[in-house]
Design an enzyme around this catalytic site. Structure first.
Site, PDB file in Angstrom:
ATOM      1  N   SER A   1      -1.083  -3.234  13.795  1.00 52.51           N
ATOM      2  CA  SER A   1      -1.929  -3.439  14.454  1.00 52.51           C
ATOM      3  C   SER A   1      -2.982  -2.330  14.518  1.00 52.51           C
ATOM      4  CB  SER A   1      -1.289  -3.168  16.649  1.00 52.51           C
ATOM      5  OG  SER A   1      -2.108  -4.051  16.667  1.00 52.51           O
TER       6      SER A   1
ATOM      7  N   PHE B   1      13.124 -11.192   3.827  1.00 51.46           N
ATOM      8  CA  PHE B   1      13.315 -12.082   4.178  1.00 51.46           C
ATOM      9  C   PHE B   1      13.068 -12.844   2.711  1.00 51.46           C
ATOM     10  CE2 PHE B   1      13.434 -12.978   9.152  1.00 51.46           C
ATOM     11  CZ  PHE B   1      14.697 -12.161   9.103  1.00 51.46           C
TER      12      PHE B   1
ATOM     13  N   GLY C   1       0.701  -1.207  -0.061  1.00 52.21           N
ATOM     14  CA  GLY C   1       0.225   0.040  -0.048  1.00 52.21           C
ATOM     15  C   GLY C   1       0.641   1.257   0.048  1.00 52.21           C
TER      16      GLY C   1
ATOM     17  N   TYR D   1       1.257   6.065  21.801  1.00 49.93           N
ATOM     18  CA  TYR D   1       1.551   6.519  20.478  1.00 49.93           C
ATOM     19  C   TYR D   1       1.293   8.311  20.514  1.00 49.93           C
ATOM     20  CZ  TYR D   1       0.313   7.419  15.510  1.00 49.93           C
ATOM     21  OH  TYR D   1      -0.258   7.829  13.994  1.00 49.93           O
TER      22      TYR D   1
END
Lengths: 537, 537
Positions: B218, B269, B136, B458
């Site tokens: 999250s 990875f 995105g 946050y």
């Protein structure tokens, strides 16, 4: 830092049997009739009568270890070496009963701290000695049998001295435990703070905190409290290359979660020296009850409904028709428990539902769970079967000893899959076991761990031992493993890989997954001394 | 396999701003007054007016890619290369606004399947071309800026064509999604089956399924539904060395959980080509409400009580006094939302509590949660503030653009720690930011993700941009990172590592943890072409 008084520590297990010798019981006649097998008593060698192979470690290495840890913590005596030989799978017990102590470690060392563990690893790497971490010795997958090839010997790194509660953070609801604490010991120390871990696998009484972490243990309260790996927020690990400390937060996005590499690492990547876990207040109320289901499928579907509604009780277990019949016909037998008139059912399946917590939470949860279970066709049986299960929850391994004594082969195995694959997996494993072991074999099954997307299946197999029970079981286990892999299911839900599942692990993680495990091991243990042959194919 | 009609797909974001240009709004006067900063309008280069550096990839490589994917899926045009340049951090936007497109990829390729991704990786490895997976494009940590040194160029591996719902297993409550699906697209496809994922980070409208997995996203419903990594049960990954498929069961003990190595691997990875997630029925009821707290500490303590009682609502957020004041004074502004007379509080902290599910479950949960919140000293404010938050939940990045337009520096950062370290961490980060950015800096804080043992913090920072806002932010961000690490907290709770956090990652996992990451990368990506410079120090 809190330590447990020596008289509150769990006893040592004898080398050829499960558990506390004081709790061993002769085989009830009822069980002998039930399994329908009458065999001559197997010969039981006197436990101190079998010779342990002489230690092959050079004296210089032993002396160096004595200098490092103190002579009293470097043990060459046969009694302890015998007790540190293999784990407690049925093949392990059969070998030990047959007097085969070929896998005895050359030496048992007991470091008292992370630093001493690190020093032992350094020494072992220099002298190319295999190191097998020993917590509770309850492995049932060959997790304590290291490959000797190319190494100077095998050292059992016994964590018995590392049994302290290092820290409690009541605000964060965490506790830091040393790895050698057995289940009841950890709970006793936490209870002093009004707290509990609440992790109770069947091996609870003897298994250790380090073992819970190293094998991704799942306890009988996993429905409500989660698996052990979900309780762990921090780890300290000693490796030949140095220390690893993980866990800056409950969860984060700081790259891959490396805790999840050491959880399940079975001593092959390092020795876990501290485990920080989530703890909970001791429950005010514990309430267990039975529910009857017309079929295993109906009961399992109800478990699925609960899990997918995020409405799981603390304990949730379902026995199939065969296991239910055995339990209810002989409540003092397999699965243990007291006789109880209440709740005996015929031709159905027993579910045990347990609620623990505050009185308000238990009331709320019990009502919501009961509504789902009634709606799904369950019949409440009251507390009788629940309490019977609680009484006998750790008893099955004792019964196995009694059955082995009369030549009956008993073993368990387990797997997990997604809900849509449940019935196919159950049929395939059952068929593989019966095919391999022949007519008269009993295969019991239960579900004891559920998730929104799937569940575990746990099988208990009862069969004639025959002339070569070890070889009979080897073939049956291989057939069951092949069936599990063919179904795309997990080779183990909570027994870990050890040496017994190692050759089937690549089916689940693929060749590149195996390469990743090898690369991690080569990074942390370049000399390959850590539990060689265990876990990593 | 289900595909979304093209007209239901999310729009492309412009290269210098957030989101859908149709939703951009001018800066409300009220906000301009509130932040108290009046600066000359920053110069906004016309988005098509800036030259993209010429592509440096050899023609032979481009031709080979055309042969592999078809010419229409190998794009050299400036428009797409500009759109695939960097992510959406404030520094990214500042650089792009300043006309710096030095990090533009040389080429954008759009494979349509796992096999095509694998083929692109093979080709890129042969020609030593860096590969940056693009989902995105919402990274705020420099996750899309690959190191060019030693490589022949940079290829943006755009997953835009991989937007299918591959499978739904309604019994197991799982769905398999392709990585290029944006949040709303995945939800639209699942809604066709009466299901949802229910994962809504602030970037929900533009972020992708692959990105959620690769960065351990999250969402705003993490309290009730868990983080994205907890929803994932299976992964398929393409690497230069071949394929990795993981997930034989919801959870197991078959060694380390390798899914947890690829979750959070940020394209370093391998490229995640399929994600199997837990899904849920669409909720019957959604109910959001506000609660007032006399202080941030009181509200956060109440969140802790809920988490430790395993009684979390679907959504649970708490703004500190400063953030509450901004939100309530200007409900159309930061954090967005509608004006509402109801629930406006002064001098306190606003908590948003959201319940979603069946009517019965929401009733039960709401009552139990309210009891705890009342007991802890909270005052219910009714649905007004909850609904206002729902309305504005994805709006903040648009406001950032409007503030940047008038020379105000706005950025966010986040961290996580255990409950006992919460206040110390909050004070340390706030102090570091104010010290670095000077008087008049506003630092707002909220808790939006809670666990039994800890929570996220946050921070939103609003400050004068000054002559060199990039350098001002670089210093402030470094100071905040240093403060986080000094507190032993996590360098990122849900924004991932990227390049911006990479140098602070070793503080959390130690030098051996870094060695493990390097060993895994060397195993899967020996030529080092996968998102080089991202994640792995």
């Amino acid at each position: 830092m809190t330590e447990l008084p020596p008289d509150q520590r769990q006893p040592e297990m004898p080398p050829t049997r499960w558990g506390d010798p004081a709790h061993a019981a002769p085989l009830p006649d009822a069980v002998r009739d039930l399994v329908g097998l009458v065999f001559p008593l197997a010969e039981r060698p006197a436990e101190d009568g079998v010779a342990v192979p002489p230690s092959r470690l050079p004296v210089a290495v032993v002396d160096e270890l004595r200098g490092l840890l103190g002579s009293e913590h470097v043990r060459l005596d046969d009694t302890l070496r015998r007790q540190r030989t293999r784990g407690r799978s049925t093949p392990d017990l059969l070998r030990q009963r047959a007097g085969d102590l070929g896998d005895a470690p050359d030496l048992v060392v007991r470091p008292g701290s992370h630093e001493e563990v690190a020093a032992v690893l350094g020494l072992a790497e220099r002298h190319r000695v295999a190191v097998v971490p020993f917590g509770g010795g309850t492995s049932v997958t060959g997790g304590l049998v290291a490959r000797r090839a190319g190494l100077a010997g095998v050292l059992s790194l016994d964590l018995a001295r590392m049994r302290r509660l290092l820290a409690v953070d009541p605000v964060s609801a965490t506790a830091t435990l040393e790895p050698g604490l057995r289940g009841p010991e950890a709970e006793a120390l936490l209870a002093g703070h009004g707290l509990m871990l609440g992790h109770q696998p069947q091996s609870f009484e003897f298994a250790s905190i380090g073992g819970f972490a190293a094998t991704r243990s799942s306890g009988q309260s996993s429905a409500g409290r989660g698996r052990f790996d979900a309780m762990v927020v921090g780890l300290r690990v000693a490796t030949p290359r140095g220390e690893v400390r993980l866990g800056t937060a409950p969860a984060d996005a700081a790259g891959p979660d490396l805790r999840q590499l050491f959880l399940g690492s079975e001593g092959a990547f390092g020795v876990i020296t501290e485990v920080t876990v989530r703890v909970r207040p001791l429950p005010e109320v514990r309430r267990y009850e039975g529910w009857r289901w017309p079929s295993f499928a109906a009961g399992a579907d109800a478990m699925r409904l609960l899990a997918q509604a995020d409405l799981l009780p603390t304990v949730l277990r379902l026995s199939d028709e065969a296991e239910t019949a055995v339990n209810l016909a002989r409540p003092d037998a397999i699965g243990g428990g007291q006789d109880t008139a209440e709740g005996v059912v015929e031709g159905g399946c027993l579910m045990v539902v347990g609620h623990e917590g505050t009185a308000a939470a238990v009331d709320r949860q019990e009502a919501a769970v009961a509504e789902v279970l009634r709606g799904a066709g369950g019949t409440p049986l009251g507390p009788g079967p629940g309490e019977a299960w609680v009484q006998g929850r750790y008893a099955a391994p004792y019964l196995r000893d009694s059955l082995l004594d009369v030549g009956v082969l008993v073993e368990t195995l387990e797997t997990a899959t997604f809900w849509s694959g449940r019935e196919r997996l159950r049929a395939a494993v059952t068929e593989a076991l019966v095919d391999a072991l022949g007519e008269g074999t009993m295969v019991l099954c239960h579900v004891s761990h559920v998730y929104a997307t799937g569940c575990s299946l746990y099988f208990t197999v009862v069969a004639a031992g025959g002339d070569d029970p070890l070889e009979r079981w080897r073939r049956a286990k291989a057939a069951a493993n092949d069936a599990i892999v063919a179904c795309g299911a997990s080779i183990t839900h909570h027994h870990a890989v050890g040496t017994d599942h190692r050759d089937w692990l690549p089916a689940g993680i693929g060749p590149l997954g195996v390469d990743v495990l090898r690369a991690v091991k080569a990074t942390l243990d370049p000399a390959g001394i850590l539990n060689p042959g265990v876990l990593v194919p």
